[in-house]
Design an enzyme around this catalytic site. Sequence first.
Site, PDB file in Angstrom:
ATOM      1  N   ASP A  35     -16.324  -7.954   0.008  1.00 31.06           N
ATOM      2  CA  ASP A  35     -16.604  -6.675   0.049  1.00 31.06           C
ATOM      3  C   ASP A  35     -18.139  -6.384  -0.019  1.00 31.06           C
ATOM      4  OD1 ASP A  35     -15.543  -3.671  -1.022  1.00 31.06           O
ATOM      5  OD2 ASP A  35     -17.310  -3.943  -2.386  1.00 31.06           O
ATOM      6  N   ILE A  36     -18.735  -5.547   1.142  1.00 30.53           N
ATOM      7  CA  ILE A  36     -20.040  -5.286   1.246  1.00 30.53           C
ATOM      8  C   ILE A  36     -20.489  -4.688  -0.133  1.00 30.53           C
ATOM      9  CG2 ILE A  36     -21.774  -4.028   2.487  1.00 30.53           C
ATOM     10  CD1 ILE A  36     -19.764  -4.336   5.051  1.00 30.53           C
TER      11      ILE A  36
ATOM     12  N   GLU B  26     -14.858  -1.116   3.478  1.00 27.57           N
ATOM     13  CA  GLU B  26     -15.888  -2.159   3.486  1.00 27.57           C
ATOM     14  C   GLU B  26     -15.362  -3.579   3.044  1.00 27.57           C
ATOM     15  OE1 GLU B  26     -16.640  -0.290  -0.641  1.00 27.57           O
ATOM     16  OE2 GLU B  26     -15.914   0.158   1.532  1.00 27.57           O
TER      17      GLU B  26
END
Length: 178
Positions: free
Chosen positions: A53-54, A96
Site C-alpha cells: 500500500d502506498i 493504492e
Amino acid sequence: LAAIAINNAFLFEMTTTDMMTKLRMKHYFYTILLERMEQAATEGHPLSVIMMDIDFFKKFNDSYGHSCGDAVLKQVARIIQANVRAIDLAARYGGEEFCVLLPGTERGRAHAIAERIRQSVASASTVYEGRSLAVTISLGVAQYDPSRDLSGKSLIDRADRALYYSKQSGRDRVSVAD
C-alpha cells in the site's frame, strides 16, 4: 479465424489489465491465486503473496490533484513490475494497493523481494510538475499454508494483516505473517 483469435486476445487483455498501471486486475489475480494454491498443495512447492500500500497516498491527491496521484500509482506499478520475475503475477488490488503472487517462493525469499521493492520505491525519483515527491510503501508477506489457508481470502488476509502491522509500526517497512 486469425482475426477472431487476435480480437479475443485483445479482449482478454482489456478485461484483466488495469489500464492505468498496466498491471493485472484483482479478479484475475484471485483466479490465478486459486490455481497456484491448488498446484502448490498438490506438488508441495512454496507459494507466497506480497500485499502493499502506498503510504499517505491521500496527501498526493489532496495536495497536488488526482493526476499527481495517478502519476504516483504508475511509478510504483513500474517499480513493482521491474522487481518481479516473469512467472510472478503483479496486480493492482484496488485504489493504492498492489499485490504480487510469487510461485515457488518461500517467505524468506518473498521478504527479500518485498524489501527490494520497498527500497526501490523509496529511492526512486518521482517527479510531478517539477516537484520531487517522496513516495514510500508498506508491505506484508505471507506464505501459503495448506493446513490453514483453505481459501485465497485466508492467504490474502494474512498478508493484509502483515501489511497493516507495517503501517501501524511506522510505515515504509516489510512485515511477515506468522
